[in-house]
Scaffold this motif. Structure first.
Motif, PDB file in Angstrom:
ATOM      1  N   ASN A 371       0.916  -1.150  -0.088  1.00  0.00           N
ATOM      2  CA  ASN A 371      -0.033  -0.152   0.205  1.00  0.00           C
ATOM      3  C   ASN A 371       0.799   1.366   0.156  1.00  0.00           C
ATOM      4  O   ASN A 371       0.450   2.228   0.396  1.00  0.00           O
ATOM      5  CB  ASN A 371      -0.948  -0.111   1.089  1.00  0.00           C
ATOM      6  CG  ASN A 371      -0.204   0.058   2.550  1.00  0.00           C
ATOM      7  OD1 ASN A 371       1.100   0.221   2.526  1.00  0.00           O
ATOM      8  ND2 ASN A 371      -1.004   0.252   3.558  1.00  0.00           N
ATOM      9  N   SER A 372       2.030   1.258  -0.338  1.00  0.00           N
ATOM     10  CA  SER A 372       2.895   2.184  -0.403  1.00  0.00           C
ATOM     11  C   SER A 372       2.823   3.175  -1.479  1.00  0.00           C
ATOM     12  O   SER A 372       3.192   4.353  -1.436  1.00  0.00           O
ATOM     13  CB  SER A 372       4.611   1.786  -0.278  1.00  0.00           C
ATOM     14  OG  SER A 372       4.739   1.017  -1.791  1.00  0.00           O
ATOM     15  N   ASN A 373       2.327   2.788  -2.509  1.00  0.00           N
ATOM     16  CA  ASN A 373       2.159   3.750  -3.663  1.00  0.00           C
ATOM     17  C   ASN A 373       0.540   3.657  -4.070  1.00  0.00           C
ATOM     18  O   ASN A 373       0.230   2.597  -4.944  1.00  0.00           O
ATOM     19  CB  ASN A 373       3.061   3.238  -4.944  1.00  0.00           C
ATOM     20  CG  ASN A 373       3.109   3.943  -6.008  1.00  0.00           C
ATOM     21  OD1 ASN A 373       1.974   4.793  -6.409  1.00  0.00           O
ATOM     22  ND2 ASN A 373       4.214   4.405  -6.632  1.00  0.00           N
ATOM     23  N   LEU A 374      -0.024   4.762  -3.875  1.00  0.00           N
ATOM     24  CA  LEU A 374      -1.465   4.785  -4.126  1.00  0.00           C
ATOM     25  C   LEU A 374      -1.681   4.707  -5.608  1.00  0.00           C
ATOM     26  O   LEU A 374      -2.705   4.089  -6.119  1.00  0.00           O
ATOM     27  CB  LEU A 374      -1.979   5.917  -3.508  1.00  0.00           C
ATOM     28  CG  LEU A 374      -3.598   6.073  -3.465  1.00  0.00           C
ATOM     29  CD1 LEU A 374      -4.444   4.691  -3.091  1.00  0.00           C
ATOM     30  CD2 LEU A 374      -4.271   7.402  -2.757  1.00  0.00           C
ATOM     31  N   ASN A 375      -1.003   5.278  -6.524  1.00  0.00           N
ATOM     32  CA  ASN A 375      -1.031   5.642  -7.889  1.00  0.00           C
ATOM     33  C   ASN A 375      -0.903   4.115  -8.636  1.00  0.00           C
ATOM     34  O   ASN A 375      -1.537   3.716  -9.342  1.00  0.00           O
ATOM     35  CB  ASN A 375       0.115   6.584  -8.439  1.00  0.00           C
ATOM     36  CG  ASN A 375      -0.234   8.044  -8.066  1.00  0.00           C
ATOM     37  OD1 ASN A 375      -1.474   8.308  -8.086  1.00  0.00           O
ATOM     38  ND2 ASN A 375       0.553   8.680  -8.227  1.00  0.00           N
ATOM     39  N   ARG A 376      -0.047   3.491  -7.971  1.00  0.00           N
ATOM     40  CA  ARG A 376       0.124   2.186  -8.608  1.00  0.00           C
ATOM     41  C   ARG A 376      -1.069   1.364  -8.319  1.00  0.00           C
ATOM     42  O   ARG A 376      -1.464   0.371  -9.100  1.00  0.00           O
ATOM     43  CB  ARG A 376       1.294   1.586  -7.961  1.00  0.00           C
ATOM     44  CG  ARG A 376       1.759   0.089  -8.605  1.00  0.00           C
ATOM     45  CD  ARG A 376       2.899  -0.597  -7.918  1.00  0.00           C
ATOM     46  NE  ARG A 376       4.168   0.166  -7.918  1.00  0.00           N
ATOM     47  CZ  ARG A 376       4.790   0.661  -6.912  1.00  0.00           C
ATOM     48  NH1 ARG A 376       4.536   0.096  -5.855  1.00  0.00           N
ATOM     49  NH2 ARG A 376       5.973   1.249  -7.170  1.00  0.00           N
ATOM     50  N   LEU A 377      -1.552   1.393  -7.006  1.00  0.00           N
ATOM     51  CA  LEU A 377      -2.822   0.676  -6.588  1.00  0.00           C
ATOM     52  C   LEU A 377      -3.811   1.008  -7.810  1.00  0.00           C
ATOM     53  O   LEU A 377      -4.671   0.342  -7.854  1.00  0.00           O
ATOM     54  CB  LEU A 377      -3.095   0.587  -5.009  1.00  0.00           C
ATOM     55  CG  LEU A 377      -4.014  -0.115  -4.380  1.00  0.00           C
ATOM     56  CD1 LEU A 377      -3.396  -1.556  -4.639  1.00  0.00           C
ATOM     57  CD2 LEU A 377      -4.301   0.276  -3.092  1.00  0.00           C
ATOM     58  N   THR A 378      -4.097   2.271  -7.728  1.00  0.00           N
ATOM     59  CA  THR A 378      -5.099   2.772  -8.720  1.00  0.00           C
ATOM     60  C   THR A 378      -4.907   2.232 -10.037  1.00  0.00           C
ATOM     61  O   THR A 378      -5.937   1.855 -10.781  1.00  0.00           O
ATOM     62  CB  THR A 378      -5.090   4.590  -8.787  1.00  0.00           C
ATOM     63  OG1 THR A 378      -5.100   4.951  -7.315  1.00  0.00           O
ATOM     64  CG2 THR A 378      -6.196   4.989  -9.558  1.00  0.00           C
ATOM     65  N   ASN A 379      -3.755   2.195 -10.525  1.00  0.00           N
ATOM     66  CA  ASN A 379      -3.756   1.539 -11.860  1.00  0.00           C
ATOM     67  C   ASN A 379      -3.989   0.299 -11.980  1.00  0.00           C
ATOM     68  O   ASN A 379      -4.645  -0.137 -13.058  1.00  0.00           O
ATOM     69  CB  ASN A 379      -2.084   1.724 -12.389  1.00  0.00           C
ATOM     70  CG  ASN A 379      -1.720   3.057 -12.796  1.00  0.00           C
ATOM     71  OD1 ASN A 379      -2.500   4.192 -12.849  1.00  0.00           O
ATOM     72  ND2 ASN A 379      -0.435   3.479 -12.366  1.00  0.00           N
ATOM     73  N   LYS A 380      -3.796  -0.595 -10.869  1.00  0.00           N
ATOM     74  CA  LYS A 380      -4.313  -2.018 -10.877  1.00  0.00           C
ATOM     75  C   LYS A 380      -5.710  -2.064 -11.035  1.00  0.00           C
ATOM     76  O   LYS A 380      -6.388  -2.929 -11.668  1.00  0.00           O
ATOM     77  CB  LYS A 380      -3.534  -2.555  -9.626  1.00  0.00           C
ATOM     78  CG  LYS A 380      -2.315  -2.935  -9.622  1.00  0.00           C
ATOM     79  CD  LYS A 380      -1.895  -3.746  -8.557  1.00  0.00           C
ATOM     80  CE  LYS A 380      -0.106  -3.905  -8.360  1.00  0.00           C
ATOM     81  NZ  LYS A 380       0.358  -4.568  -7.193  1.00  0.00           N
ATOM     82  N   ALA A 381      -6.421  -1.234 -10.175  1.00  0.00           N
ATOM     83  CA  ALA A 381      -7.834  -1.167 -10.229  1.00  0.00           C
ATOM     84  C   ALA A 381      -8.258  -0.835 -11.622  1.00  0.00           C
ATOM     85  O   ALA A 381      -9.274  -1.548 -11.861  1.00  0.00           O
ATOM     86  CB  ALA A 381      -8.392  -0.239  -9.123  1.00  0.00           C
ATOM     87  N   VAL A 382      -7.944   0.147 -12.264  1.00  0.00           N
ATOM     88  CA  VAL A 382      -8.151   0.606 -13.623  1.00  0.00           C
ATOM     89  C   VAL A 382      -8.108  -0.666 -14.470  1.00  0.00           C
ATOM     90  O   VAL A 382      -8.905  -1.085 -15.494  1.00  0.00           O
ATOM     91  CB  VAL A 382      -7.511   1.636 -14.195  1.00  0.00           C
ATOM     92  CG1 VAL A 382      -7.716   1.982 -15.623  1.00  0.00           C
ATOM     93  CG2 VAL A 382      -8.098   2.762 -13.216  1.00  0.00           C
ATOM     94  N   TYR A 383      -6.956  -1.417 -14.310  1.00  0.00           N
ATOM     95  CA  TYR A 383      -6.890  -2.599 -15.173  1.00  0.00           C
ATOM     96  C   TYR A 383      -8.019  -3.592 -15.075  1.00  0.00           C
ATOM     97  O   TYR A 383      -8.516  -4.333 -16.140  1.00  0.00           O
ATOM     98  CB  TYR A 383      -5.484  -3.427 -14.892  1.00  0.00           C
ATOM     99  CG  TYR A 383      -4.183  -2.941 -15.644  1.00  0.00           C
ATOM    100  CD1 TYR A 383      -3.829  -1.544 -15.762  1.00  0.00           C
ATOM    101  CD2 TYR A 383      -3.457  -3.694 -16.652  1.00  0.00           C
ATOM    102  CE1 TYR A 383      -2.801  -1.081 -16.452  1.00  0.00           C
ATOM    103  CE2 TYR A 383      -2.684  -3.370 -17.331  1.00  0.00           C
ATOM    104  CZ  TYR A 383      -2.121  -1.964 -17.253  1.00  0.00           C
ATOM    105  OH  TYR A 383      -1.094  -1.463 -17.898  1.00  0.00           O
TER     106      TYR A 383
END
Length: 761
Positions: A371-383
């Motif tokens: 959970n260190s990178n919210l942008n990366r997590l958001t990209n995964k959700a978008v995928y």
């Protein structure tokens, strides 16, 4: 006073006083753990939180302020008398009813009387009385106000209890309070205080083991809070859930369970019975592809929706990504809650709720892992949302419970995004099948607690799933036997099949001048430092400049060059080979072919002016790989400074066709193509020549420059020294290059007889 009763079941703790088999309270020590205890503690924790007291760690002793306040309000007198205790409690805890006050006073009196019988003097009893009164006021007033009511108040104590804490909690238990002592380290410390277990009972039920490492009320409370947050993110709970793989008997082999109708898998109307499995290897090389083909036909015949993906899920397109509106998020939960609103399936609201629940679970799992990178997590959700929208219609057209779609991925998950999406799909009414027939290929990166893995002994290089829309190819027994023989003969044996490898890297050898002629005609596999690593060939190649003429002997000089002119050698005898002002139609397309420093391979290959489309695919990829490497390395001066990168692209896209044919014929383990460049005069080598030379070196050519004048040549346009220079003799100028293909070297006398009679011949 209440008696301590034995439990019939753990649920007795939650019965009202009037509903208990015997009117009494429960006081138990919990020293072991299993799932039943875990569920009980969750429920008891909630009961103690709402109508009782939870103690995590020791109860703090009264401090000076507590004692000063007590002295100011109550005085410091003490009498071992029931009426005295009742009167003091009435003043100290005025909210208590007469019944509650009498019960607590009587229980305190009995406890102090027991201490007196053990030899405690009045001063000790007074200290105990003051400690009890302070603890009751500061810690247990909430409990004392509920004593005697139908809903029995609860105390939950975590840890090893001290003597005075046990005495006071016993007072409250005797007055009408349920107690649970949670002892992670066993019962030994408690038994030092109550050796005969007269005060409480030890919980003894089947299947108890040690508490999990790190178990605590704090951790349990955090889990409950996380579960509450999860329920909030879910929204309305779906009315049905997945039963993944648990229904399978394990007796059916390989893909037989996939063909079983949904109605025959289970009977619970609140569950869909799906499959989530990966099959590594093949069960039979001869029948594997045909079995898959027949399975697909049966699935479609039965009316099931089938999606087949070969060699990786295509990435979301820019349009798909733009179709998922996003906001600025501060917390992962905020992002998950917002993007979950993008999941819509109007035909069935219950299926939509299942999708949302699986999405939330998947993203919370990703968040827990990193959970260190919210942008990366958001990209995964978008995928996930992009891929769900892409395949939703194919998988769930007119879906009704308990129908099951089928998603087949051929070749395994190539990256974490694909693995994450399959974890998401496996919680939906979808059978997910991952096929990895080639055991020598990269392993599938998917891991999941629900995944059922099947391992087969045989391997098959199959990249496409057999379907009616593709050309189906199935090998015979002899074909597969030959492939196995190939594996035995050509893997780590030093023997190589024709064009066995499709990728290669060039390694420039540092040699002596005399070694050039020795290595020139040697196959690459026999040269020093040749190797193959993970299907990539490391090719030792020659890249040298020879300056001067040895001993000034021109006949031997031209003769030494002629020895290098093999059928695979491309000869250049005049500089420049390509003039800077030469026409090149590729210059007008170079900005299309290269954007932001990256070759646009799809654009290049589909362009009508692309000249290499007839080459084998692996050769085209090899050429484009090395062109990208040449650009990235900035070997040529001016790259990414004055637009030289576009000149590089245009030049390499317009190579001489004879060069291209030599590249097409190149087998990375055998003789490599050659280039001999002779520059006998003062004319400078062009930038385009330097680009071609650097490119051919990366491709795997042996390259030697012969510069009898010793002048600077190709290195003028290089940022670094990339070739070895050999100074072999004196500089000679104004030479004309003879026709080296027909050049004959006069035989030199080798014996004394030939030297003496040389003139007479």
């Amino acid at each position: 006073m209440f008696e301590h009763k034995r439990l019939v079941g753990l649920d007795d703790y939650f019965k009202e006083l009037s509903a208990r088999p015997e009117k009494g309270v429960y006081f138990y020590r919990v020293c072991g753990y299993n799932e039943q205890v875990a569920e009980f503690l969750k429920k008891y924790y909630e009961a103690a939180r709402t109508s009782g007291v939870i103690i995590e760690g020791r109860i703090p002793n009264p401090d000076n302020k507590n004692l000063a306040y007590f002295e100011e309000m109550m005085g410091m007198d003490f009498k071992m008398d029931l009426n005295f205790l009742t009167m003091k409690l009435k003043k100290w805890l005025p909210r208590m009813s007469d019944y509650q006050r009498g019960a607590v006073a009587g229980s305190i009196y009995n406890t102090l009387n027991e201490l007196r019988s053990q030899g405690k003097n009045d001063n000790m009893l007074k200290n105990c009385y003051i400690k009890f009164m302070c603890w009751l006021y500061y810690k247990f007033e909430r409990v004392t106000a509920q004593l005697g009511e139908s809903k029995v108040p609860k105390i939950l104590y975590e840890g090893d209890i001290s003597n005075y804490e046990l005495l006071l909690i016993t007072v409250l238990s005797n007055a009408g309070c349920d107690v649970v002592l949670l002892q992670y380290n066993g019962d030994d410390e408690y038994l030092k205080l109550d050796p005969m277990s007269k005060t409480s009972y030890k919980l003894d039920i089947a299947g108890l083991g040690a508490f999990p490492d790190g178990f605590s009320l704090k951790g349990m409370r955090q889990m409950q809070q996380a579960e509450a947050n999860r329920q909030r993110l879910y929204g309305p709970e779906p009315r049905f859930t997945n039963c993944t793989n648990a229904w399978m008997s394990g007796e059916e082999e390989h893909i037989a369970d996939f063909k079983k109708p949904a109605a025959e898998r289970g009977t619970d109307p609140k569950m869909f019975y799906n499959i989530f499995t990966r099959i590594n290897g093949v069960w039979d090389k001869l029948t594997y592809l045909n079995d898959l083909y027949q399975m697909q036909l049966e699935l479609k015949k039965s009316g099931r929706q089938v999606v087949v993906i070969d060699e990786g899920i295509p990435l979301p397109t820019p349009d798909e990504i733009n179709g998922v509106p996003r906001k600025y998020y501060n917390q992962p939960e905020q992002m998950i809650s917002d993007l979950a609103l993008q999941i819509r399936y109007g035909n069935n609201i219950e299926l939509q709720r299942v999708m949302v629940k699986s999405f939330v679970d998947t993203m919370l799992g990703e968040c827990a892992a990193d959970n260190s990178n919210l942008n990366r997590l958001t990209n995964k959700a978008v995928y996930i949302i992009c891929w769900l929208k892409r395949y939703m219609t194919q998988l769930f057209a007119n879906w009704r419970m308990p129908e099951l779609a089928c998603f087949i991925l051929m070749g395994g998950c190539k990256n974490e995004h694909e693995a994450m999406f399959l974890r998401f799909l496996a919680r939906l009414p979808v059978d997910v099948l991952i096929l990895v027939p080639n055991l020598n290929a990269d392993k599938c990166c998917l891991t999941d607690k629900l995944l059922f893995e099947q391992n087969c002994a045989e391997t098959l290089d199959a990249k496409k799933f057999p379907s009616e829309t593709t050309q189906i190819q199935m090998g015979t027994l002899a074909y597969h036997a030959e492939r196995e023989l190939d594996t035995l003969m050509y893997q780590d044996s030093g023997i190589y099949r024709n064009r066995q490898y499709s990728k290669a890297n060039a390694l420039t050898l540092k040699t002596m001048y005399e070694e050039i002629a020795l290595l020139w005609k040697e196959e690459l596999k026999y040269r020093p430092n040749f190797s193959t690593v993970e299907d990539v060939v490391n090719m030792p190649v020659i890249f040298a400049k020879v300056s001067g003429v040895k001993d000034g002997d021109l006949e031997q000089y031209w003769g030494s060059i002629k020895q290098l002119l093999t059928p695979d050698t491309f000869l250049i005898t005049q500089a420049p080979y390509i003039s800077t002002d030469s026409y090149n139609e590729m210059k007008s397309y170079s900005t299309e072919f290269l954007k932001r420093g990256m070759l646009q391979r799809r654009v290049i290959k589909n362009h009508p002016s692309y000249r290499y489309g007839f080459l084998r695919d692996e050769i085209q990829d090899h050429m484009l790989d090395k062109l990208q490497l040449l650009i990235d390395s900035r070997m040529i001066k001016g790259t990414f400074e004055n637009g030289t990168e576009y000149t590089i692209v245009a030049t390499i896209m317009n190579l001489n066709m004879d060069m291209v044919r030599k590249i097409q014929s190149f087998d990375f383990t055998k003789s490599n193509p050659k280039l001999v460049y002779i520059n006998p005069g003062e004319r400078m080598i062009s930038l385009e020549d330097s680009i071609i030379i650097a490119f051919l070196n990366l491709i795997g050519f042996d390259i030697v420059f012969f510069v009898p004048t010793g002048y600077q040549s190709v290195e003028k346009f290089f940022n670094t020294t990339v070739m070895e220079e050999h100074q072999i003799g004196q500089y000679v100028y104004d030479l004309n290059v003879p026709d080296l293909r027909r050049f004959v070297v006069k035989k030199q006398p080798t014996s004394w007889r030939e030297r003496i009679f040389k003139r007479g011949k």
